[in-house]
Design an enzyme around this catalytic site. Structure first.
Site: not given
Length: 266
Positions: A78, A81, A99, A103
């Site tokens: 995470d 990226d 993203d 999460d």
């Protein structure tokens, strides 16, 4: 004379360029290999995170080592990226949403497992899932309707707490990582029963020296990261409340403009 409320709504609408949905679909269908947003490097990292998270869920019920390793790597990516997107000039709205969705879904899946592992706290875990999803969805939507190009673009006038949370990528990653580590520690506590072996020769109040002697690595990790996890969920609550107020403010502004239009037309 132009009403200030009308000016606010005009600025909001003019701050981003609006693309027709059909035109956007046609562009996505006809995109070339040289500039295919689906194949941007940060988005490929995002797909990798999803695969790793899925594998970790597969091993979650019977192989804690594989599960923890895969889950941790997925979470660590995470932080990669975003740097890749800036380094290669490949930032995208699709990547930002991918993203965030990854999460939310990854954390929720772990919390679902914890609900079954700790049935007495199932309601608490369900509340945390609800708070996490609702706060991020409403924050993202309020950012869109107010014309913000990023949900992380929060000024101190809107919220000093959210500004503190979003302004520094390293700080954001640290808080999110500690939040995930706390839940991972709770997961490992169901498997790890070997004490670290802390030897405290001096008696402590409330028999703490006996508790420390039986402390495992998973329990130590949970105790260390628990305050940051609490902070993260306080931030989630603030984010939900501020987003709700922003949406209500937009409603009031648009209703005021509609009343003015009705008054002029009558």
């Amino acid at each position: 004379m132009v009403n200030p409320t009308q000016n606010t709504v005009r600025r909001r609408r003019n701050s981003i360029e609006v693309v027709d949905k059909k035109h956007a679909l046609d562009l996505a269908t006809a995109q070339s290999y040289s500039e295919n947003v689906f194949l941007f490097i940060p988005n490929l990292i995002g797909y990798t995170r999803i695969v790793l998270a899925g594998l970790s869920l597969h091993f979650m019920g019977y192989h804690p080592k594989y599960c923890t390793l895969l889950y941790s790597v997925s979470c660590l990516l995470d932080a990669v990226d975003g740097h890749a997107a800036r380094a290669f000039g490949q930032t995208s709205k699709f990547g930002a949403v991918l993203d965030m969705v990854t999460d939310r879904c990854t954390t929720s899946c772990l919390l679902c497992f914890l609900s079954s592992a700790y049935p007495s706290y199932a309601t608490l875990f369900q509340f945390l899932i609800t708070l996490d999803f609702s706060s991020h969805y409403m924050h993202m939507y309020s950012s869109l309707v107010t014309g913000s190009r990023s949900h992380k673009a929060v000024t101190s006038e809107v919220s000093r707490i959210l500004r503190f949370y979003y302004e520094d990528p390293l700080k954001l990653f640290f808080i999110c990582a500690c939040n995930e580590l706390f839940f991972v520690a709770l997961y490992l506590m169901k498997w790890d029963f070997s004490p670290i072996g802390l030897k405290v020769t001096t008696p402590l109040p409330f028999d703490l020296h006996l508790w420390l002697a039986r402390l495992t690595w998973a329990q130590l990790l949970a105790c260390t990261t628990a305050p940051i996890c609490l902070l993260k969920n306080v931030i989630n609550f603030v984010q939900l409340w501020k987003a709700s107020k922003i949406l209500v403010g937009v409603d009031l502004a648009e209703r005021a403009i509609e009343r003015e239009r009705t008054k002029r037309s009558s």
